[in-house]
Structure formats: structure tokens, C-alpha cells
Design an enzyme around this catalytic site. Structure first.
Site, PDB file in Angstrom:
ATOM      1  N   CYS A 133       0.806  -1.228   0.000  1.00 59.61           N
ATOM      2  CA  CYS A 133       0.000   0.000   0.000  1.00 59.61           C
ATOM      3  C   CYS A 133       0.834   1.270   0.000  1.00 59.61           C
ATOM      4  O   CYS A 133       0.305   2.352  -0.239  1.00 59.61           O
ATOM      5  CB  CYS A 133      -0.955   0.014   1.187  1.00 59.61           C
ATOM      6  SG  CYS A 133      -2.183  -1.280   1.038  1.00 59.61           S
TER       7      CYS A 133
HETATM    8  N1  CO8 Z   1     -20.120  -9.806   7.026  1.00 60.15           N
HETATM    9  C1  CO8 Z   1     -20.666  -9.884   8.267  1.00 60.15           C
HETATM   10  N2  CO8 Z   1     -19.951 -10.046   9.379  1.00 60.15           N
HETATM   11  C2  CO8 Z   1     -18.606 -10.125   9.266  1.00 60.15           C
HETATM   12  C3  CO8 Z   1     -17.959 -10.054   8.010  1.00 60.15           C
HETATM   13  C4  CO8 Z   1     -18.779  -9.899   6.860  1.00 60.15           C
HETATM   14  N3  CO8 Z   1     -18.245  -9.815   5.629  1.00 60.15           N
HETATM   15  N4  CO8 Z   1     -16.628 -10.144   8.196  1.00 60.15           N
HETATM   16  C5  CO8 Z   1     -16.422 -10.271   9.520  1.00 60.15           C
HETATM   17  N5  CO8 Z   1     -17.623 -10.272  10.175  1.00 60.15           N
HETATM   18  C6  CO8 Z   1     -17.849 -10.407  11.614  1.00 60.15           C
HETATM   19  C7  CO8 Z   1     -16.670 -11.070  12.295  1.00 60.15           C
HETATM   20  O1  CO8 Z   1     -16.785 -12.466  12.217  1.00 60.15           O
HETATM   21  C8  CO8 Z   1     -16.794 -10.548  13.712  1.00 60.15           C
HETATM   22  O2  CO8 Z   1     -17.780 -11.308  14.397  1.00 60.15           O
HETATM   23  P1  CO8 Z   1     -17.578 -11.648  15.989  1.00 60.15           P
HETATM   24  O3  CO8 Z   1     -17.568 -10.302  16.659  1.00 60.15           O
HETATM   25  O4  CO8 Z   1     -18.756 -12.489  16.272  1.00 60.15           O
HETATM   26  O5  CO8 Z   1     -16.245 -12.339  16.075  1.00 60.15           O
HETATM   27  C9  CO8 Z   1     -17.355  -9.131  13.519  1.00 60.15           C
HETATM   28  O6  CO8 Z   1     -17.929  -9.113  12.211  1.00 60.15           O
HETATM   29  C10 CO8 Z   1     -16.291  -8.066  13.601  1.00 60.15           C
HETATM   30  O7  CO8 Z   1     -15.157  -8.458  12.797  1.00 60.15           O
HETATM   31  P2  CO8 Z   1     -13.792  -7.697  12.782  1.00 60.15           P
HETATM   32  O8  CO8 Z   1     -13.352  -7.440  14.184  1.00 60.15           O
HETATM   33  O9  CO8 Z   1     -12.823  -8.371  11.857  1.00 60.15           O
HETATM   34  O10 CO8 Z   1     -14.280  -6.318  12.084  1.00 60.15           O
HETATM   35  P3  CO8 Z   1     -13.570  -4.930  12.075  1.00 60.15           P
HETATM   36  O11 CO8 Z   1     -14.497  -3.926  12.627  1.00 60.15           O
HETATM   37  O12 CO8 Z   1     -12.167  -4.981  12.576  1.00 60.15           O
HETATM   38  O13 CO8 Z   1     -13.483  -4.640  10.491  1.00 60.15           O
HETATM   39  C11 CO8 Z   1     -11.817  -4.651   8.757  1.00 60.15           C
HETATM   40  C12 CO8 Z   1     -12.745  -5.480   9.628  1.00 60.15           C
HETATM   41  C13 CO8 Z   1     -12.688  -3.806   7.830  1.00 60.15           C
HETATM   42  C14 CO8 Z   1     -10.960  -5.583   7.915  1.00 60.15           C
HETATM   43  C15 CO8 Z   1     -10.940  -3.741   9.627  1.00 60.15           C
HETATM   44  O14 CO8 Z   1     -10.333  -4.485  10.661  1.00 60.15           O
HETATM   45  C16 CO8 Z   1      -9.837  -3.009   8.894  1.00 60.15           C
HETATM   46  O15 CO8 Z   1     -10.040  -2.393   7.865  1.00 60.15           O
HETATM   47  N6  CO8 Z   1      -8.626  -2.977   9.456  1.00 60.15           N
HETATM   48  C17 CO8 Z   1      -7.488  -2.243   8.882  1.00 60.15           C
HETATM   49  C18 CO8 Z   1      -6.973  -2.963   7.722  1.00 60.15           C
HETATM   50  C19 CO8 Z   1      -5.881  -2.243   7.028  1.00 60.15           C
HETATM   51  O16 CO8 Z   1      -5.653  -1.067   7.105  1.00 60.15           O
HETATM   52  N7  CO8 Z   1      -5.131  -3.005   6.286  1.00 60.15           N
HETATM   53  C20 CO8 Z   1      -4.044  -2.454   5.577  1.00 60.15           C
HETATM   54  C21 CO8 Z   1      -4.385  -2.354   4.183  1.00 60.15           C
HETATM   55  S1  CO8 Z   1      -4.069  -3.731   3.291  1.00 60.15           S
HETATM   56  C22 CO8 Z   1      -2.627  -3.379   2.446  1.00 60.15           C
HETATM   57  O17 CO8 Z   1      -1.682  -2.850   2.935  1.00 60.15           O
HETATM   58  C23 CO8 Z   1      -2.550  -3.829   1.039  1.00 60.15           C
HETATM   59  C24 CO8 Z   1      -1.847  -5.118   0.938  1.00 60.15           C
HETATM   60  C25 CO8 Z   1      -1.426  -5.392  -0.473  1.00 60.15           C
HETATM   61  C26 CO8 Z   1      -2.571  -5.484  -1.438  1.00 60.15           C
HETATM   62  C27 CO8 Z   1      -3.286  -6.770  -1.425  1.00 60.15           C
HETATM   63  C28 CO8 Z   1      -4.204  -6.942  -2.583  1.00 60.15           C
HETATM   64  C29 CO8 Z   1      -5.198  -8.057  -2.540  1.00 60.15           C
END
Ligand code: CO8
Length: 372
Positions: A155
Site C-alpha cells: 500500500c
Molecule cells: N459480514 C458480516 N460479518 C462479518 C464479516 C462480513 N463480511 N466479516 C467479519 N464479520 C464479523 C466477524 O466475524 C466478527 O464477528 P464476531 O464479533 O462475532 O467475532 C465481527 O464481524 C467483527 O469483525 P472484525 O473485528 O474483523 O471487524 P472490524 O471492525 O475490525 O473490520 C476490517 C474489519 C474492515 C478488515 C478492519 O479491521 C480493517 O479495515 N482494518 C485495517 C486494515 C488495514 O488497514 N489493512 C491495511 C491495508 S491492506 C494493504 O496494505 C494492502 C496489501 C497489499 C494489497 C493486497 C491486494 C489483494
């Protein structure tokens, strides 16, 4: 010498997928999986899969839509990945094609012709192949002389690319540099994984970097401070690579897709980025009130709002910290450049902005920009 960003370009893929379309396909897959494994699930041998939801995706990430280069098989429950016809070697590669489209726009915005460009840097999360470099293929397709190379920093590739371009200009090895970010991310998504199937989209961006004395573009941003940083973490990882074929037993395991511990990334990257931006503002004696706009990496709306609030000392307005996640999703290194490209109006000479990336590695990079 002052190095500037004097023009940007954006190629938007031809097809788009809404959250509802993506979730409908994912949920069909889940229903099929749970039906096919009914007995094993009842006996506790296999864990039942859960539905995804558009409401969760929008609330957790800010994403409503993503663009892709090839839509139909992503939404085909029996395939769930993009499919492309491999092109012969005498045709322009797909990644070079979208890079050229973004590059032409950036050159037009900066009033540059191919004769002006003497370095092409392709900076992105993945290249379609290792060699010949995508940058050299694009250099030839555009008809530029000079030199070119590819670089991968996930990224942070675009911002690291801009810094490499600025350093080449300062050292005298280039005068006008084209930095291109052709991000074809859809092949790296595990569309059967509820946690990550919604995160990424495809796109290409490009920027022209040159000395201020030669810049004639309409929107010219001088780089007045810059700092990249990296810190190793396995919390965002993909094990895809050219050696996979040498380990056939594990070549198709899911660790070859994008995998992240989203919560941990959130918690660890936020302080890293906030302190990086503060340190760069301090370097050039800027206060919170001096920043007009923040062009942040676009991974998560809650993350961006948190960082913008910390930097500005108040809730950011939509104009102060533009979000493009709703339309484009996470486009890796291109995200902060899309935010800049679509929101470069309204500046007076001397006003300041922050361009900041963060992501896998970990890697982060902050540039302080001054409108020329
Ligand atoms: N639908 C419904 N529920 C879901 C879903 C879904 N799709 N996914 C997860 N849930 C549930 C989970 O199971 C969890 O349930 P429970 O509480 O019962 O365990 C609940 O929702 C909450 O899950 P999370 O705690 O995982 O949810 P978050 O609020 O943390 O959100 C995110 C998830 C959106 C992924 C968030 O954590 C996030 O964005 N974090 C930061 C990520 C980030 O900045 N990453 C860096 C960028 S990536 C990068 O650098 C690029 C890499 C290279 C490119 C790759 C190309 C492919």
C-alpha cells in the site's frame, strides 16, 4: 531545488461490483457449502460458514462498491475469481495497458509529452510478472527514452515511488519522472473468505514528478517534507510467489491469497502513522491549523477519520480528509493518489496538504505538500 507533483491521472476499470452483488454471490457459496457438508457440520467435524452482509461491510470499512477488470467469474459461485485470457508476448500486457491509460492522463495534466519523460517507475503491490519490468514495457509503449524499473511496497508503493522519483531528480539521474500505480488486486482476493472478500478493487493511478522550475501543470504541489518508514509484521501477508510451484503440496493453500489480522493492523498502524505525520509537520514547523487537506491511504473509513482527527485536532470535514473508499474500495497504493487526483481544487498558493500511505510490511510514508 524543489521537487513537485505536477499532474496526476486515474484509470477506472470498466466494470463495477456493488456490496449487494458481492454478498449475494458469497451467500450462495455459503448456502451451497453448508448444504454439501450438512452431515459433517451436524457431527461437529466441519464448521458451518456464516453469511456476509452489505451493512457490515459499509459500517466496518466504508466500502460500497469496487471496480474490477473482469467481473463475471468473480460473481460466478463455481469460480469466484476473475478470469483473463493470457495475451501473447507481442501484445501489451493488461497491467501495462491500464498503466499507460493513467500515465497519459497524468502527462496531459502536467503538460508533458513522452519526450519529457526520462524515468518510468511502476510502483504497486503486485506486478504481473518479474521481467521484463512493467515499467520498461510502459516506457516502450509510450515511446519514452531514459530508464525504468518496478518496485513493490504494497500500500505504500506510490508514495515510496514518488520519493524515489524525487531522489532521482535531486541526484541528476532523471529530470521528469512518471510514477505509475497499476493495481490489479482482484486476483489476490479470496472471494470465499468472509473477512476479506469485500476489501479490494482494481485501478491505476499515475503522477508526474519534476523540478519546480519546469512545472507548468494546473495543480502543482511542492514536496516540502518526506519520510518513509517500515517495520516488519506478519499481520498482512500473502505467500504467493515464483517459488510456489516448487512446493506443489501447498501451492494452492489459502495463505497464497491476501490474509490480514484486521484488528491488529488497525491497532498497530494507527499510532505509527499519527506519529509519522506529526514528526513531518514538526520538521517544517506546521501546526494543525496549517493543514488544509489530508490525502490518506484508503483502507478503512474509521481508520482515516481517527488519523485525521488526531492530526487536525477536530472532526475532519469531507473536504479536509476526502474518502474515495465508498466508490473504489481499497486500491492499495493508488488510494491516496485517487484522493489527491479527485480533490486537487480549492487551494491557494502556499497552502499545505498531507499525502500519507500505510499498509503491509508494515510500511508508511508521509509527504508534506505545499500548493505552488
Ligand atoms: N459480514 C458480516 N460479518 C462479518 C464479516 C462480513 N463480511 N466479516 C467479519 N464479520 C464479523 C466477524 O466475524 C466478527 O464477528 P464476531 O464479533 O462475532 O467475532 C465481527 O464481524 C467483527 O469483525 P472484525 O473485528 O474483523 O471487524 P472490524 O471492525 O475490525 O473490520 C476490517 C474489519 C474492515 C478488515 C478492519 O479491521 C480493517 O479495515 N482494518 C485495517 C486494515 C488495514 O488497514 N489493512 C491495511 C491495508 S491492506 C494493504 O496494505 C494492502 C496489501 C497489499 C494489497 C493486497 C491486494 C489483494
Amino acid at each position: 531545488m524543489s521537487v513537485v507533483i505536477s499532474g496526476t491521472g486515474l484509470f477506472t476499470p470498466p466494470e463495477k461490483i456493488s456490496n449487494d452483488e458481492l454478498v449475494a454471490c458469497f451467500n450462495s457459496y455459503v448456502d451451497k457449502f453448508n448444504h454439501d457438508n450438512e452431515q459433517a457440520i451436524l457431527q461437529g467435524e466441519v464448521e458451518a460458514l456464516s453469511h456476509s452482509s452489505s451493512a457490515f461491510i459499509e459500517k466496518a470499512s466504508g466500502i460500497k462498491n469496487r471496480y474490477v477488470m473482469s467481473k463475471s467469474d468473480i460473481l460466478n459461485v463455481d469460480v469466484m475469481k476473475p478470469t483473463f485470457v493470457e495475451r501473447p508476448n507481442n501484445e501489451l500486457s493488461l497491467q501495462a495497458e491500464i498503466g499507460v491509460a493513467a500515465a497519459k492522463q497524468a502527462m496531459a495534466a502536467a503538460n508533458k509529452t513522452t519526450a519529457d519523460i526520462d524515468l518510468v517507475i511502476v510502483a504497486c503491490a503486485y506486478t504481473q510478472r518479474s521481467y521484463p519490468a512493467m515499467a520498461i514495457e510502459i516506457q516502450q509503449a509510450l515511446g519514452c527514452e531514459g530508464w525504468g524499473f518496478d518496485m513493490l511496497v504494497a500500500c505504500s508503493a506510490a508514495t515510496f515511488g514518488i520519493i524515489n522519483a524525487a531522489n532521482a531528480i535531486r541526484s541528476g539521474t532523471a529530470k521528469t519522472v512518471l510514477v505509475i500505480n497499476p493495481e490489479i488486486l482482484s486476483p489476490q482476493i479470496n472471494y470465499r473468505d468472509r473477512d476479506s472478500h469485500f476489501i479490494f478493487g482494481d485501478v491505476a493511478t499515475a503522477s508526474i514528478i519534476e523540478d519546480e522550475s519546469t512545472a507548468t501543470g494546473e495543480h502543482v504541489f511542492k514536496i516540502i517534507a518526506e519520510q518513509p518508514i517500515t517495520q516488519f509484521s506478519n499481520n498482512i501477508r500473502s505467500n504467493i510467489g515464483y517459488m510456489n510451484q516448487c512446493s506443489p503440496d501447498t501451492a494452492n493453500n489459502i495463505d497464497k491469497y491476501f490474509i490480514q489480522q484486521g484488528r491488529k493492523v488497525f491497532k498497530e498502524v494507527l499510532p505509527m502513522v499519527s506519529s509519522l505525520i506529526s514528526s513531518q509537520m514538526e520538521k517544517v514547523n506546521l501546526d494543525t491549523k496549517d493543514i488544509k487537506r489530508l490525502y490518506l491511504h484508503q483502507a478503512n473509513i474509521n481508520m482515516n477519520n481517527f488519523i485525521a482527527k488526531k492530526v487536525l485536532g477536530r472532526e475532519p470535514s469531507a473536504d479536509e480528509a476526502p474518502i474515495i473508499l465508498d466508490e473504489f474500495a481499497n486500491t492499495s497504493s493508488a488510494g491516496c493518489i485517487i484522493a489527491l487526483h479527485k480533490n486537487n481544487e480549492g487551494f491557494s498558493s502556499g497552502e499545505k496538504a498531507v499525502l500519507c500511505s500505510f499498509g503491509a510490511g508494515y510500511s508508511a510514508c508521509c509527504l508534506i505538500l505545499e500548493y505552488a
